[in-house]
Design a protein around this motif. Structure first.
Motif, mmCIF file in Angstrom:
data_model
loop_
_atom_site.group_PDB
_atom_site.id
_atom_site.type_symbol
_atom_site.label_atom_id
_atom_site.label_comp_id
_atom_site.label_asym_id
_atom_site.label_seq_id
_atom_site.Cartn_x
_atom_site.Cartn_y
_atom_site.Cartn_z
ATOM 1 N N GLU A 3 -19.420 5.353 -16.148
ATOM 2 C CA GLU A 3 -18.242 5.683 -16.933
ATOM 3 C C GLU A 3 -17.043 4.916 -16.370
ATOM 4 O OE1 GLU A 3 -15.501 9.558 -17.864
ATOM 5 O OE2 GLU A 3 -17.658 9.840 -17.567
ATOM 6 N N ASN A 4 -16.212 4.373 -17.266
ATOM 7 C CA ASN A 4 -15.031 3.623 -16.845
ATOM 8 C C ASN A 4 -13.943 4.596 -16.412
ATOM 9 O OD1 ASN A 4 -12.745 1.976 -16.652
ATOM 10 N ND2 ASN A 4 -13.646 0.546 -18.074
ATOM 11 N N THR A 5 -13.379 4.401 -15.234
ATOM 12 C CA THR A 5 -12.351 5.296 -14.707
ATOM 13 C C THR A 5 -10.939 4.779 -14.957
ATOM 14 O OG1 THR A 5 -12.448 4.240 -12.545
ATOM 15 C CG2 THR A 5 -13.876 6.142 -12.904
ATOM 16 N N HIS A 6 -10.790 3.637 -15.563
ATOM 17 C CA HIS A 6 -9.467 3.067 -15.839
ATOM 18 C C HIS A 6 -9.044 3.474 -17.246
ATOM 19 C CE1 HIS A 6 -10.045 0.840 -12.184
ATOM 20 N NE2 HIS A 6 -11.160 0.350 -12.659
ATOM 21 N N GLU A 16 5.345 -3.914 -24.137
ATOM 22 C CA GLU A 16 5.815 -2.857 -23.236
ATOM 23 C C GLU A 16 4.977 -2.818 -21.957
ATOM 24 O OE1 GLU A 16 5.094 -2.247 -26.535
ATOM 25 O OE2 GLU A 16 7.169 -2.214 -27.238
ATOM 26 N N ARG A 17 3.669 -2.971 -22.101
ATOM 27 C CA ARG A 17 2.805 -2.940 -20.920
ATOM 28 C C ARG A 17 2.983 -4.199 -20.066
ATOM 29 N NH1 ARG A 17 -1.946 1.142 -21.958
ATOM 30 N NH2 ARG A 17 -0.979 2.170 -23.703
ATOM 31 N N ASN A 18 3.237 -5.325 -20.721
ATOM 32 C CA ASN A 18 3.530 -6.547 -19.967
ATOM 33 C C ASN A 18 4.838 -6.399 -19.198
ATOM 34 O OD1 ASN A 18 1.258 -8.112 -20.576
ATOM 35 N ND2 ASN A 18 2.138 -8.753 -22.522
ATOM 36 N N THR A 19 5.826 -5.790 -19.832
ATOM 37 C CA THR A 19 7.107 -5.554 -19.161
ATOM 38 C C THR A 19 6.922 -4.633 -17.968
ATOM 39 O OG1 THR A 19 8.321 -5.895 -21.211
ATOM 40 C CG2 THR A 19 9.448 -4.666 -19.475
ATOM 41 N N ILE A 22 5.357 -6.648 -15.142
ATOM 42 C CA ILE A 22 6.354 -7.519 -14.503
ATOM 43 C C ILE A 22 7.277 -6.691 -13.600
ATOM 44 C CG2 ILE A 22 8.363 -9.004 -14.918
ATOM 45 C CD1 ILE A 22 5.877 -10.473 -15.575
ATOM 46 N N GLU A 23 7.721 -5.548 -14.093
ATOM 47 C CA GLU A 23 8.604 -4.696 -13.285
ATOM 48 C C GLU A 23 7.911 -4.219 -12.019
ATOM 49 O OE1 GLU A 23 9.848 -1.707 -16.070
ATOM 50 O OE2 GLU A 23 11.439 -2.989 -16.869
ATOM 51 N N LEU A 24 6.638 -3.840 -12.138
ATOM 52 C CA LEU A 24 5.893 -3.391 -10.960
ATOM 53 C C LEU A 24 5.663 -4.533 -9.974
ATOM 54 C CD1 LEU A 24 3.331 -1.009 -12.677
ATOM 55 C CD2 LEU A 24 5.269 -0.361 -11.229
ATOM 56 N N LEU A 25 5.486 -5.734 -10.484
ATOM 57 C CA LEU A 25 5.323 -6.890 -9.603
ATOM 58 C C LEU A 25 6.581 -7.173 -8.795
ATOM 59 C CD1 LEU A 25 3.311 -9.267 -11.955
ATOM 60 C CD2 LEU A 25 2.470 -8.187 -9.855
ATOM 61 N N HIS A 26 7.729 -6.737 -9.300
ATOM 62 C CA HIS A 26 8.993 -6.948 -8.597
ATOM 63 C C HIS A 26 9.251 -5.880 -7.538
ATOM 64 C CE1 HIS A 26 10.936 -10.318 -10.748
ATOM 65 N NE2 HIS A 26 9.943 -10.057 -11.559
ATOM 66 N N THR A 27 8.307 -4.969 -7.383
ATOM 67 C CA THR A 27 8.427 -3.954 -6.343
ATOM 68 C C THR A 27 7.591 -4.391 -5.148
ATOM 69 O OG1 THR A 27 6.494 -2.658 -7.033
ATOM 70 C CG2 THR A 27 8.609 -2.166 -8.122
ATOM 71 N N GLU A 28 7.549 -3.578 -4.151
ATOM 72 C CA GLU A 28 6.747 -3.858 -2.958
ATOM 73 C C GLU A 28 5.311 -3.346 -3.094
ATOM 74 O OE1 GLU A 28 7.801 -5.651 -0.269
ATOM 75 O OE2 GLU A 28 9.596 -6.020 -1.461
ATOM 76 N N MET A 29 4.950 -2.850 -4.278
ATOM 77 C CA MET A 29 3.609 -2.294 -4.487
ATOM 78 C C MET A 29 2.538 -3.355 -4.344
ATOM 79 S SD MET A 29 3.586 0.181 -7.751
ATOM 80 C CE MET A 29 5.012 1.160 -8.070
ATOM 81 N N GLY A 30 1.421 -2.945 -3.794
ATOM 82 C CA GLY A 30 0.259 -3.814 -3.733
ATOM 83 C C GLY A 30 -0.469 -3.809 -5.065
ATOM 84 N N ILE A 31 -1.356 -4.752 -5.245
ATOM 85 C CA ILE A 31 -2.056 -4.873 -6.522
ATOM 86 C C ILE A 31 -2.916 -3.657 -6.837
ATOM 87 C CG2 ILE A 31 -3.949 -6.217 -5.548
ATOM 88 C CD1 ILE A 31 -3.623 -7.714 -8.440
ATOM 89 N N GLU A 32 -3.498 -3.035 -5.820
ATOM 90 C CA GLU A 32 -4.317 -1.841 -6.057
ATOM 91 C C GLU A 32 -3.472 -0.703 -6.600
ATOM 92 O OE1 GLU A 32 -4.304 -3.494 -3.122
ATOM 93 O OE2 GLU A 32 -6.274 -4.438 -3.126
ATOM 94 N N GLU A 33 -2.290 -0.531 -6.051
ATOM 95 C CA GLU A 33 -1.395 0.520 -6.523
ATOM 96 C C GLU A 33 -0.890 0.226 -7.932
ATOM 97 O OE1 GLU A 33 2.553 3.019 -5.109
ATOM 98 O OE2 GLU A 33 1.768 1.453 -3.809
ATOM 99 N N ILE A 34 -0.604 -1.040 -8.211
ATOM 100 C CA ILE A 34 -0.191 -1.432 -9.559
ATOM 101 C C ILE A 34 -1.321 -1.137 -10.547
ATOM 102 C CG2 ILE A 34 0.374 -3.399 -11.043
ATOM 103 C CD1 ILE A 34 1.944 -4.556 -8.639
ATOM 104 N N ALA A 35 -2.544 -1.460 -10.161
ATOM 105 C CA ALA A 35 -3.693 -1.182 -11.026
ATOM 106 C C ALA A 35 -3.807 0.320 -11.287
ATOM 107 C CB ALA A 35 -4.965 -1.726 -10.394
ATOM 108 N N ARG A 37 -1.425 2.587 -11.105
ATOM 109 C CA ARG A 37 -0.249 3.011 -11.865
ATOM 110 C C ARG A 37 -0.381 2.671 -13.347
ATOM 111 N NH1 ARG A 37 5.225 2.860 -10.409
ATOM 112 N NH2 ARG A 37 5.469 4.550 -9.048
ATOM 113 N N THR A 38 -0.995 1.530 -13.646
ATOM 114 C CA THR A 38 -1.110 1.084 -15.041
ATOM 115 C C THR A 38 -2.411 1.501 -15.711
ATOM 116 O OG1 THR A 38 -1.999 -1.062 -14.351
ATOM 117 C CG2 THR A 38 0.395 -0.912 -14.670
ATOM 118 N N GLY A 39 -3.324 2.077 -14.937
ATOM 119 C CA GLY A 39 -4.596 2.498 -15.513
ATOM 120 C C GLY A 39 -5.529 1.338 -15.812
#
Length: 88
Positions: A3-6, A16-19, A22-35, A37-39
């Motif tokens: 089963e997909n968990t994302h 909106e999701r692209n925005t 981009i906004e999350l990339l401008h934070t100090e978050m790592g890619i795993e956390e961004i993933a 956060r965005t599902g």
């Protein structure tokens, strides 16, 4: 079959999701956390970063996140998707 968990795994990437990405990339978050956060999966984030970069810029998925972080600060990618640099 696993089963997909994302939660947004098969959703289209909207402006909106692209925005949000981009906004999350401008934070100090790592890619795993961004993933998380965005599902999306980490690979989905990397693939979308490739898609958001200018078409004449050829990069691998592994270098797409840092390259988009670098490129989006100059406005070229952000203006392409209508991101103004404002958050919240």
């Amino acid at each position: 079959m696993a089963e997909n968990t994302h939660r947004h795994a098969y959703d289209w990437w909207t402006d909106e999701r692209n925005t949000e990405l981009i906004e999350l990339l401008h934070t100090e978050m790592g890619i795993e956390e961004i993933a998380d956060r965005t599902g999306r999966s980490v690979n989905a984030i990397k693939a979308q970063c490739v898609n958001l970069l200018p078409p004449d810029l050829v990069v691998s998925q592994s270098s797409s996140v840092p390259r988009l972080r670098e490129t989006s600060t100059c406005g070229c990618t952000c203006s392409r998707i209508g991101w103004s640099g404002r958050t919240g």
